[in-house]
Design a protein around this motif. Structure first.
Motif, PDB file in Angstrom:
ATOM      1  N   ALA A  10      -1.167   8.865 -19.253  1.00 17.39           N
ATOM      2  CA  ALA A  10      -0.322   8.057 -18.573  1.00 17.39           C
ATOM      3  C   ALA A  10      -1.185   7.375 -17.243  1.00 17.39           C
ATOM      4  CB  ALA A  10       0.718   8.849 -17.662  1.00 17.39           C
ATOM      5  N   LEU A  11      -2.133   8.190 -16.914  1.00 22.69           N
ATOM      6  CA  LEU A  11      -3.188   7.770 -15.774  1.00 22.69           C
ATOM      7  C   LEU A  11      -4.173   6.639 -16.468  1.00 22.69           C
ATOM      8  CD1 LEU A  11      -4.341  10.895 -14.134  1.00 22.69           C
ATOM      9  CD2 LEU A  11      -2.571   9.055 -13.011  1.00 22.69           C
ATOM     10  N   LEU A  12      -4.291   6.620 -17.799  1.00 22.58           N
ATOM     11  CA  LEU A  12      -5.069   5.449 -18.514  1.00 22.58           C
ATOM     12  C   LEU A  12      -4.307   4.619 -19.210  1.00 22.58           C
ATOM     13  CD1 LEU A  12      -7.620   8.147 -20.024  1.00 22.58           C
ATOM     14  CD2 LEU A  12      -8.025   6.798 -18.188  1.00 22.58           C
ATOM     15  N   SER A  13      -2.940   4.727 -18.805  1.00 24.36           N
ATOM     16  CA  SER A  13      -1.700   3.652 -19.455  1.00 24.36           C
ATOM     17  C   SER A  13      -2.077   3.657 -20.716  1.00 24.36           C
ATOM     18  CB  SER A  13      -2.457   2.252 -18.890  1.00 24.36           C
ATOM     19  OG  SER A  13      -2.320   2.097 -17.617  1.00 24.36           O
ATOM     20  N   ARG A  14      -2.053   4.724 -21.626  1.00 27.78           N
ATOM     21  CA  ARG A  14      -2.241   4.885 -23.095  1.00 27.78           C
ATOM     22  C   ARG A  14      -0.612   4.963 -23.483  1.00 27.78           C
ATOM     23  NH1 ARG A  14      -6.962   9.236 -23.709  1.00 27.78           N
ATOM     24  NH2 ARG A  14      -8.726   7.863 -23.528  1.00 27.78           N
ATOM     25  N   CYS A  15       0.335   5.152 -22.445  1.00 34.64           N
ATOM     26  CA  CYS A  15       1.601   5.257 -22.969  1.00 34.64           C
ATOM     27  C   CYS A  15       2.491   4.563 -21.714  1.00 34.64           C
ATOM     28  CB  CYS A  15       2.321   6.719 -22.748  1.00 34.64           C
ATOM     29  SG  CYS A  15       1.979   7.701 -21.555  1.00 34.64           S
ATOM     30  N   ALA A  16       3.803   4.500 -21.988  1.00 31.84           N
ATOM     31  CA  ALA A  16       4.633   3.758 -21.010  1.00 31.84           C
ATOM     32  C   ALA A  16       4.964   4.477 -19.608  1.00 31.84           C
ATOM     33  CB  ALA A  16       5.974   3.348 -21.627  1.00 31.84           C
ATOM     34  N   MET A  17       4.625   5.688 -19.643  1.00 31.08           N
ATOM     35  CA  MET A  17       4.894   6.420 -18.502  1.00 31.08           C
ATOM     36  C   MET A  17       3.943   6.107 -17.345  1.00 31.08           C
ATOM     37  SD  MET A  17       4.527  10.554 -17.588  1.00 31.08           S
ATOM     38  CE  MET A  17       5.732  11.147 -18.650  1.00 31.08           C
ATOM     39  N   ARG A  18       4.576   5.791 -16.047  1.00 31.79           N
ATOM     40  CA  ARG A  18       3.762   5.151 -14.965  1.00 31.79           C
ATOM     41  C   ARG A  18       4.087   6.077 -13.739  1.00 31.79           C
ATOM     42  NH1 ARG A  18       1.643   3.231 -18.329  1.00 31.79           N
ATOM     43  NH2 ARG A  18       1.034   1.158 -18.848  1.00 31.79           N
ATOM     44  N   PRO A  19       2.900   6.419 -12.760  1.00 32.09           N
ATOM     45  CA  PRO A  19       3.245   7.346 -11.731  1.00 32.09           C
ATOM     46  C   PRO A  19       4.124   6.668 -10.686  1.00 32.09           C
ATOM     47  CG  PRO A  19       0.585   7.057 -12.133  1.00 32.09           C
ATOM     48  CD  PRO A  19       1.687   5.858 -13.091  1.00 32.09           C
ATOM     49  N   ALA A  20       4.724   7.542  -9.985  1.00 34.42           N
ATOM     50  CA  ALA A  20       5.811   7.284  -8.888  1.00 34.42           C
ATOM     51  C   ALA A  20       4.970   6.992  -7.839  1.00 34.42           C
ATOM     52  CB  ALA A  20       6.870   8.256  -8.810  1.00 34.42           C
ATOM     53  N   GLY A  21       4.859   5.730  -7.150  1.00 32.89           N
ATOM     54  CA  GLY A  21       4.335   5.807  -5.895  1.00 32.89           C
ATOM     55  C   GLY A  21       3.554   4.677  -5.764  1.00 32.89           C
ATOM     56  N   TYR A  22       2.428   4.404  -4.845  1.00 36.21           N
ATOM     57  CA  TYR A  22       1.631   3.308  -4.774  1.00 36.21           C
ATOM     58  C   TYR A  22       0.301   3.415  -5.304  1.00 36.21           C
ATOM     59  CZ  TYR A  22       5.371   2.721  -1.241  1.00 36.21           C
ATOM     60  OH  TYR A  22       6.664   2.842  -0.555  1.00 36.21           O
ATOM     61  N   GLU A  23      -0.145   2.321  -6.081  1.00 39.76           N
ATOM     62  CA  GLU A  23      -1.590   2.172  -6.404  1.00 39.76           C
ATOM     63  C   GLU A  23      -2.428   1.710  -5.201  1.00 39.76           C
ATOM     64  OE1 GLU A  23      -4.249   1.380 -10.530  1.00 39.76           O
ATOM     65  OE2 GLU A  23      -2.250   0.282 -10.297  1.00 39.76           O
ATOM     66  N   VAL A  24      -3.149   2.667  -4.460  1.00 40.76           N
ATOM     67  CA  VAL A  24      -3.728   2.230  -3.198  1.00 40.76           C
ATOM     68  C   VAL A  24      -5.162   1.781  -3.536  1.00 40.76           C
ATOM     69  CG1 VAL A  24      -2.431   3.774  -1.731  1.00 40.76           C
ATOM     70  CG2 VAL A  24      -4.501   4.545  -2.782  1.00 40.76           C
ATOM     71  N   LYS A  25      -5.799   1.957  -4.703  1.00 36.81           N
ATOM     72  CA  LYS A  25      -7.052   1.341  -5.301  1.00 36.81           C
ATOM     73  C   LYS A  25      -6.871   1.808  -6.861  1.00 36.81           C
ATOM     74  CE  LYS A  25     -10.587   4.830  -5.093  1.00 36.81           C
ATOM     75  NZ  LYS A  25     -12.144   4.872  -4.687  1.00 36.81           N
ATOM     76  N   PRO A  26      -7.569   1.035  -7.621  1.00 36.22           N
ATOM     77  CA  PRO A  26      -7.487   1.255  -9.067  1.00 36.22           C
ATOM     78  C   PRO A  26      -7.555   2.395  -9.520  1.00 36.22           C
ATOM     79  CG  PRO A  26      -8.744  -0.622  -8.429  1.00 36.22           C
ATOM     80  CD  PRO A  26      -8.544  -0.061  -7.409  1.00 36.22           C
ATOM     81  N   GLY A  27      -6.391   3.050  -9.987  1.00 38.75           N
ATOM     82  CA  GLY A  27      -6.413   4.358 -10.670  1.00 38.75           C
ATOM     83  C   GLY A  27      -6.141   5.424  -9.817  1.00 38.75           C
ATOM     84  N   VAL A  28      -5.864   5.300  -8.583  1.00 36.93           N
ATOM     85  CA  VAL A  28      -5.221   6.223  -7.568  1.00 36.93           C
ATOM     86  C   VAL A  28      -4.034   5.736  -7.071  1.00 36.93           C
ATOM     87  CG1 VAL A  28      -5.874   7.286  -5.252  1.00 36.93           C
ATOM     88  CG2 VAL A  28      -7.997   6.741  -6.801  1.00 36.93           C
ATOM     89  N   TRP A  29      -3.061   6.900  -7.337  1.00 41.93           N
ATOM     90  CA  TRP A  29      -1.702   6.743  -7.029  1.00 41.93           C
ATOM     91  C   TRP A  29      -1.189   7.595  -5.900  1.00 41.93           C
ATOM     92  CZ3 TRP A  29       1.589   3.209  -9.488  1.00 41.93           C
ATOM     93  CH2 TRP A  29       0.717   2.257 -10.604  1.00 41.93           C
ATOM     94  N   ILE A  30      -0.633   7.144  -5.090  1.00 39.63           N
ATOM     95  CA  ILE A  30       0.010   7.911  -3.809  1.00 39.63           C
ATOM     96  C   ILE A  30       1.480   7.986  -3.795  1.00 39.63           C
ATOM     97  CG2 ILE A  30      -0.438   8.670  -1.573  1.00 39.63           C
ATOM     98  CD1 ILE A  30      -2.963   8.939  -2.708  1.00 39.63           C
ATOM     99  N   GLY A  31       2.296   9.118  -3.575  1.00 40.14           N
ATOM    100  CA  GLY A  31       3.755   9.169  -3.531  1.00 40.14           C
ATOM    101  C   GLY A  31       4.113   8.954  -1.992  1.00 40.14           C
ATOM    102  N   ASP A  32       5.284   8.682  -2.053  1.00 32.47           N
ATOM    103  CA  ASP A  32       5.883   8.479  -0.620  1.00 32.47           C
ATOM    104  C   ASP A  32       5.606   9.736   0.219  1.00 32.47           C
ATOM    105  OD1 ASP A  32       6.938   5.981  -1.227  1.00 32.47           O
ATOM    106  OD2 ASP A  32       8.881   6.799  -1.920  1.00 32.47           O
ATOM    107  N   GLY A  33       5.276   9.438   1.474  1.00 28.01           N
ATOM    108  CA  GLY A  33       5.244  10.413   2.331  1.00 28.01           C
ATOM    109  C   GLY A  33       3.845  11.351   2.443  1.00 28.01           C
ATOM    110  N   ALA A  34       3.024  10.859   1.392  1.00 27.57           N
ATOM    111  CA  ALA A  34       1.922  11.624   1.094  1.00 27.57           C
ATOM    112  C   ALA A  34       0.918  11.571   2.258  1.00 27.57           C
ATOM    113  CB  ALA A  34       0.977  11.627  -0.343  1.00 27.57           C
ATOM    114  N   ARG A  35       0.086  12.492   2.550  1.00 28.70           N
ATOM    115  CA  ARG A  35      -1.206  12.311   3.596  1.00 28.70           C
ATOM    116  C   ARG A  35      -2.030  12.762   3.142  1.00 28.70           C
ATOM    117  NH1 ARG A  35       1.997  14.813   9.050  1.00 28.70           N
ATOM    118  NH2 ARG A  35       2.218  16.537   7.752  1.00 28.70           N
TER     119      ARG A  35
END
Length: 353
Positions: free
Chosen positions: A203-228
Motif C-alpha cells: 500500500a505504501l508503494l501504491s502496488r494496490c488500491a489501498m491508500r493511507p488515511a491522512g495527509y501526505e506531508v511529503k512524498p511517501g510520508v503520511w500523517i493522520g488527523d491529530g498526529a503530533r
C-alpha cells in the motif's frame, strides 16, 4: 436488490499457529487478543472497514457483518445500512450467517453476496454480478488465482429451495459444478502478520488500491488527523503515522513502518520496517525492527516469536484500555519537562523532517 453478508473469519483448525500450510508457507505466531487480522487497523481503517466502504460505493445498501462476539470491540458500530450480528461461539458463525441471509431475503434481496473477510481482495463488484447472471447459475464461487475461496454469490431462489438448511450446505453442494469467478485484481490472503506487513508495504508503494488515511506531508510520508511529530524527530519514507499518535524528540521512524492510531513513541527510539497496532506505547531508547507490536506483546517476524513485555517503561498501552497490558507511569513526565514537550510538537502542515 443485492445484499451482502460479510463473514469475519479467524484462523481455524487447518491454520494452526506456527505450522506450515499446504503451500509450504510457514505461518507466523499470532499475537494474543489482537483478533482477526482483517480487523486490525492498517494505514488507518481496517480491511473490514475498507471493504464495507467499497461495497457502499458500489451501491449496496444492505450489509451485515457476522463475527465472533469476543471480537466485538474491533468491529464498526451498527448503522442503518450496516448491521453487526455476533456469534457466541466460533462454531455458530455459519448459523448466524444463515439467519443474516434469511433476513436479507425477507427484506427483498434477490441476490446475496456472501464474503469471507480474512483475505484482502480488490475486485469489480459490478463485473462479478454480471458474470454471475451471465452464467445463469444459482451459486457462483469467488476464487483468487491461487484457488482458495473468497466468497460466493447466492441466488435467492436457490436459498429458498434449500429451506435455509444451512449456507454451508448450499455452498458445498453447488461449488463442485459452478463456474468460479476468478479475481483479477490484487489479493493478499492475510494469513498471518507477515502477510499484514506485506500489505502495508504494498500500500505504501501504491502496488494496490489501498491508500493511507491522512495527509501526505511529503512524498511517501503520511500523517493522520491529530498526529503530533516533534520537530527533532525524523521520518524516512515510505512511512505512516496514524491519527492521534505522538512521536517524541529524537525518534527515527524508518522505511515501511506504520504506527496506527493513538500510539506513542518515546524519545530516541528507532522503529524500522515494523508495525505498532493502535494505542501502543514504545518506550525510550528502543530499537524495533521487523516486528509487530500490540500493547505489551511483540511479535518478531524473523524469529517467529511472541514475547509479552511486563515492564511498562518498554512496551505498554498508550492510553487506559480494557485489555490486559499496563500503562506507562504518566507522573514521571509531568511539570516543566512535559509543558516544554507539549509546546515543541509540530502539528499537521508544519512538520520539520
Amino acid at each position: 436488490m443485492i445484499a451482502c453478508v460479510i463473514l469475519v473469519s479467524t484462523p481455524g483448525a487447518a491454520e494452526i499457529v506456527g505450522q506450515d500450510d499446504p503451500s509450504g508457507h510457514r505461518r507466523a505466531q499470532q499475537i494474543p487478543a489482537a483478533g482477526p487480522i482483517s480487523c486490525w487497523e492498517i494505514l488507518g481503517p481496517s480491511v473490514l472497514e475498507r471493504t464495507i466502504v467499497r461495497l457502499q460505493r458500489a451501491g449496496l445498501k444492505a450489509i451485515t457483518v457476522v463475527a465472533e462476539d469476543q471480537w466485538s470491540f474491533l468491529l464498526p458500530p451498527s448503522t442503518r445500512q450496516t448491521r453487526v450480528n455476533l456469534a457466541a461461539q466460533p462454531t455458530s458463525l455459519w448459523s448466524t450467517a444463515r439467519r443474516a441471509v434469511k433476513e436479507c431475503l425477507q427484506q427483498g434481496a434477490d441476490t446475496v453476496l456472501l464474503l469471507k473477510i480474512g483475505p484482502y481482495a480488490e475486485f469489480d463488484i459490478a463485473d462479478l454480478v454480471r458474470f454471475h447472471r451471465a452464467k445463469n447459475q444459482s451459486l457462483t464461487p469467488i476464487a483468487n488465482p491461487r484457488g482458495s475461496l473468497a466468497g460466493w454469490i447466492l441466488g435467492a431462489d436457490q436459498v429458498r429451495k434449500a429451506g435455509m438448511a444451512g449456507c454451508e450446505d448450499i455452498v458445498e453442494a453447488r461449488c463442485m459444478h459452478a463456474a468460479p469467478y476468478v479475481l483479477q485484481g490484487y489479493v493478499n490472503d492475510l494469513r498471518d502478520a507477515r502477510d499484514y506487513r506485506r500489505l502495508v508495504a504494498d500500500a505504501l508503494l501504491s502496488r494496490c488500491a489501498m491508500r493511507p488515511a491522512g495527509y501526505e506531508v511529503k512524498p511517501g510520508v503520511w500523517i493522520g488527523d491529530g498526529a503530533r511529530v516533534h520537530r527533532r524527530a525524523r521520518i524516512i519514507a515510505p512511512a505512516y503515522v496514524g491519527r492521534g499518535t505522538k512521536v517524541r524528540e529524537g525518534v527515527l521512524i524508518s522505511r515501511f513502518t506504520n504506527l496506527e492510531g493513538g500510539c506513542e513513541v518515546d524519545r530516541d527510539t528507532l522503529v524500522k520496517t515494523s508495525s505498532a497496532l493502535p494505542n501502543t506505547y514504545l518506550g525510550k531508547g528502543l530499537i524495533l525492527c521487523h516486528a509487530v507490536v500490540d500493547g505489551c506483546n511483540i511479535l518478531h517476524l524473523q524469529h517467529n516469536t511472541v514475547v509479552e513485555i511486563t515492564d511498562a517503561n518498554l512496551l505498554a498501552r498508550a492510553i487506559p484500555s480494557k485489555r490486559s497490558c499496563p500503562s506507562p507511569d504518566s507522573g514521571t513526565n509531568s511539570g516543566v519537562t512535559e509543558r516544554f514537550l507539549e509546546t515543541a510538537w509540530s502539528q499537521v502542515g508544519s512538520f520539520i523532517f
